[in-house]
Design a protein around this motif. Structure first.
Motif, mmCIF file in Angstrom:
data_model
loop_
_atom_site.group_PDB
_atom_site.id
_atom_site.type_symbol
_atom_site.label_atom_id
_atom_site.label_comp_id
_atom_site.label_asym_id
_atom_site.label_seq_id
_atom_site.Cartn_x
_atom_site.Cartn_y
_atom_site.Cartn_z
ATOM 1 N N PRO A 317 0.835 -1.205 0.000
ATOM 2 C CA PRO A 317 0.000 0.000 0.000
ATOM 3 C C PRO A 317 0.867 1.252 0.000
ATOM 4 O O PRO A 317 1.945 1.265 0.601
ATOM 5 N N ILE A 318 0.410 2.286 -0.682
ATOM 6 C CA ILE A 318 1.113 3.562 -0.674
ATOM 7 C C ILE A 318 0.112 4.706 -0.520
ATOM 8 O O ILE A 318 -1.079 4.543 -0.772
ATOM 9 N N SER A 319 0.627 5.852 -0.129
ATOM 10 C CA SER A 319 -0.208 7.023 0.131
ATOM 11 C C SER A 319 -0.421 7.841 -1.138
ATOM 12 O O SER A 319 0.238 7.640 -2.164
ATOM 13 N N LEU A 320 -1.335 8.794 -1.042
ATOM 14 C CA LEU A 320 -1.557 9.717 -2.155
ATOM 15 C C LEU A 320 -0.295 10.518 -2.444
ATOM 16 O O LEU A 320 0.065 10.739 -3.609
ATOM 17 N N LYS A 321 0.390 10.923 -1.396
ATOM 18 C CA LYS A 321 1.642 11.665 -1.571
ATOM 19 C C LYS A 321 2.658 10.826 -2.330
ATOM 20 O O LYS A 321 3.357 11.336 -3.225
ATOM 21 N N GLU A 322 2.741 9.548 -2.008
ATOM 22 C CA GLU A 322 3.689 8.663 -2.680
ATOM 23 C C GLU A 322 3.262 8.364 -4.115
ATOM 24 O O GLU A 322 4.106 8.274 -5.014
ATOM 25 N N LEU A 323 1.965 8.226 -4.333
ATOM 26 C CA LEU A 323 1.458 8.072 -5.700
ATOM 27 C C LEU A 323 1.849 9.284 -6.553
ATOM 28 O O LEU A 323 2.284 9.139 -7.701
ATOM 29 N N LYS A 324 1.685 10.476 -5.989
ATOM 30 C CA LYS A 324 2.023 11.695 -6.712
ATOM 31 C C LYS A 324 3.519 11.777 -7.004
ATOM 32 O O LYS A 324 3.939 12.206 -8.090
ATOM 33 N N ALA A 325 4.342 11.341 -6.047
ATOM 34 C CA ALA A 325 5.789 11.374 -6.251
ATOM 35 C C ALA A 325 6.203 10.410 -7.367
ATOM 36 O O ALA A 325 7.043 10.741 -8.212
ATOM 37 N N LEU A 326 5.597 9.227 -7.376
ATOM 38 C CA LEU A 326 5.928 8.239 -8.400
ATOM 39 C C LEU A 326 5.488 8.695 -9.792
ATOM 40 O O LEU A 326 6.228 8.569 -10.768
ATOM 41 N N THR A 327 4.267 9.232 -9.879
ATOM 42 C CA THR A 327 3.777 9.660 -11.186
ATOM 43 C C THR A 327 4.464 10.946 -11.660
ATOM 44 O O THR A 327 4.586 11.188 -12.853
ATOM 45 N N SER A 328 4.924 11.740 -10.710
ATOM 46 C CA SER A 328 5.694 12.929 -11.080
ATOM 47 C C SER A 328 7.024 12.518 -11.721
ATOM 48 O O SER A 328 7.502 13.156 -12.662
ATOM 49 N N ARG A 329 7.600 11.436 -11.212
ATOM 50 C CA ARG A 329 8.893 10.980 -11.734
ATOM 51 C C ARG A 329 8.739 10.145 -13.001
ATOM 52 O O ARG A 329 9.508 10.301 -13.957
ATOM 53 N N TRP A 330 7.728 9.274 -13.050
ATOM 54 C CA TRP A 330 7.643 8.301 -14.131
ATOM 55 C C TRP A 330 6.459 8.511 -15.074
ATOM 56 O O TRP A 330 6.273 7.742 -16.005
ATOM 57 N N GLY A 331 5.660 9.540 -14.819
ATOM 58 C CA GLY A 331 4.528 9.829 -15.686
ATOM 59 C C GLY A 331 3.236 9.206 -15.182
ATOM 60 O O GLY A 331 3.252 8.180 -14.495
ATOM 61 N N MET A 332 2.130 9.825 -15.521
ATOM 62 C CA MET A 332 0.812 9.367 -15.090
ATOM 63 C C MET A 332 0.212 8.445 -16.141
ATOM 64 O O MET A 332 0.013 8.843 -17.296
ATOM 65 N N PRO A 333 -0.121 7.198 -15.794
ATOM 66 C CA PRO A 333 -0.833 6.326 -16.749
ATOM 67 C C PRO A 333 -2.148 6.970 -17.167
ATOM 68 O O PRO A 333 -2.806 7.655 -16.363
ATOM 69 N N THR A 334 -2.567 6.764 -18.389
ATOM 70 C CA THR A 334 -3.705 7.500 -18.959
ATOM 71 C C THR A 334 -5.012 7.245 -18.220
ATOM 72 O O THR A 334 -5.834 8.150 -18.114
ATOM 73 N N ASP A 335 -5.222 6.026 -17.703
ATOM 74 C CA ASP A 335 -6.514 5.750 -17.069
ATOM 75 C C ASP A 335 -6.438 5.614 -15.558
ATOM 76 O O ASP A 335 -7.239 4.930 -14.937
ATOM 77 N N ILE A 336 -5.443 6.263 -14.948
ATOM 78 C CA ILE A 336 -5.360 6.352 -13.482
ATOM 79 C C ILE A 336 -5.689 7.770 -13.073
ATOM 80 O O ILE A 336 -5.130 8.727 -13.607
ATOM 81 N N LYS A 337 -6.621 7.912 -12.147
ATOM 82 C CA LYS A 337 -7.002 9.232 -11.641
ATOM 83 C C LYS A 337 -6.758 9.261 -10.139
ATOM 84 O O LYS A 337 -7.296 8.419 -9.411
ATOM 85 N N LEU A 338 -5.968 10.233 -9.694
ATOM 86 C CA LEU A 338 -5.682 10.374 -8.278
ATOM 87 C C LEU A 338 -6.670 11.341 -7.650
ATOM 88 O O LEU A 338 -6.924 12.415 -8.196
ATOM 89 N N LYS A 339 -7.220 10.945 -6.506
ATOM 90 C CA LYS A 339 -8.209 11.796 -5.826
ATOM 91 C C LYS A 339 -7.558 12.529 -4.679
ATOM 92 O O LYS A 339 -6.673 12.029 -4.022
#
Length: 339
Positions: A317-339
């Motif tokens: 499990p990871i947090s929203l902050k960690e999700l944002k850090a990962l997608t900031s570094r590696w890009g956001m997959p097209t069909d993933i939406k962070l709330k």
């Protein structure tokens, strides 16, 4: 069967004792909203060609639907962190402080042979993006390892009895069976404090590989793969990791007749349900099974989707902050939406 352990297991099962205030390796409960568990990170590798023997990441917001980061390309260069040029079987763990991450890898390229490797890689990070690494070659590091043939699938778990991180993995020496060994890591997570010791050997003295341990209510559930004698995923349980007192459970836990390996168990966020997943390597697919007791499992493949084909990996499990850090570094997959 050890009477004291049996009584403890029964009491825990009946009372469903929880360990409030203790952070286990696959759960965390930070107070800040941005740090609460909001998604999942899947660490995996892709295949047996050298280019695919590398760490890849995928994310999910629900635990069922995963999308690859970095267009399914590696997030760490195997040539930099390994001695063989390739890595396999990534296991990732959140530390007890809820903000440090540990990853261990098989240091191996399969093109050199299944008995070709003697080492593993230890990595540590505080942001899931930047990793410090160290290669541990068991044959070079310790005496008496002249006939060591292979070092496979390391994983890490926090041992509350020792208040240390235990790394465990399977090794084969000579013509003997694969046996699961362990050693405690130092505080920097770049070396072991002592020589490897036997963690688990089945009563039938046959081979066991791909050990995966989860702490549930003070008991340690070890899922492992049998080799050469009814291949599949078995389960053994103990209340003390290094005691040698394991209760072997009957039957196999995989829900398929196909060959499997690389089991991984994780708990769904805000749920009492667990997922057991494993690599159906002969068919090039993964299977997900769900359970509330880590005993009986049901297949949920119809609920799971991935835009990649993983091999032997793990999920945390990871947090929203960690999700944002990962997608900031590696890009956001097209069909993933962070709330």
């Amino acid at each position: 069967m050890n009477t004291a352990l049996y009584v403890r297991m029964v009491l825990l099962a009946v009372l469903q004792i929880t360990s409030a205030g203790i952070l286990f390796s696959q759960e965390f409960e930070p107070a800040a909203e941005d740090n609460q568990a909001k998604g999942y990170l899947f660490a995996y590798f892709k295949g047996n060609s050298t280019i695919d023997e590398a760490v890849c990441f995928a994310i999910s917001t629900d635990g069922y639907n995963y999308r690859a980061l970095n267009n399914n390309h590696p997030v760490i260069d195997s040539k930099i962190i390994s001695s063989t040029g390739g890595v396999r079987d990534p296991h990732i763990l959140r530390g007890e402080d809820a903000k440090t991450f540990y990853m261990v890898l098989t240091d191996m390229t399969s093109v050199k042979g299944w008995d070709s490797n003697r080492a593993m890689v230890l990595l540590k990070s505080d942001d899931l993006v930047n990793w410090k690494h160290k290669v541990i070659n068991i044959q070079e590091r310790y005496e008496g390892q002249q006939n060591l043939k292979r070092v496979w699938a390391p994983q890490t778990i926090y041992d509350p009895a020792k208040q240390k991180y235990m790394v465990y993995w399977s090794m084969q020496h000579g013509d003997g069976p694969d046996i699961i060994y362990y050693a405690y890591a130092n505080s920097e997570f770049n070396d072991f404090e002592s020589e490897p010791q036997v963690l688990y050997r089945p009563k039938n003295n046959k081979s066991c590989i791909d050990g995966d341990i989860i702490n549930k209510n003070g008991l340690f559930y070890l899922f492992y793969k049998t080799e050469g004698h009814g291949n599949g995923i078995r389960l053994a349980i103990t209340d003390s990791l290094t005691s040698g007192r394991w209760i072997e459970q009957p039957g196999y836990k995989q829900q398929t007749t196909d060959a499997v390996e690389g089991s991984g168990v994780f708990k769904l966020n805000n749920s009492d349900e667990y997922i057991l997943m494993y690599d159906v390597y002969g068919k090039g697919k993964y299977q997900f099974c769900q359970s509330c007791d880590l005993d009986k499992f049901k297949v949920i493949d119809h609920e799971v989707s991935m835009d990649f084909h993983p091999r032997h990996g793990t999920i945390i499990p990871i947090s929203l902050k960690e999700l944002k850090a990962l997608t900031s570094r590696w890009g956001m997959p097209t069909d993933i939406k962070l709330k």
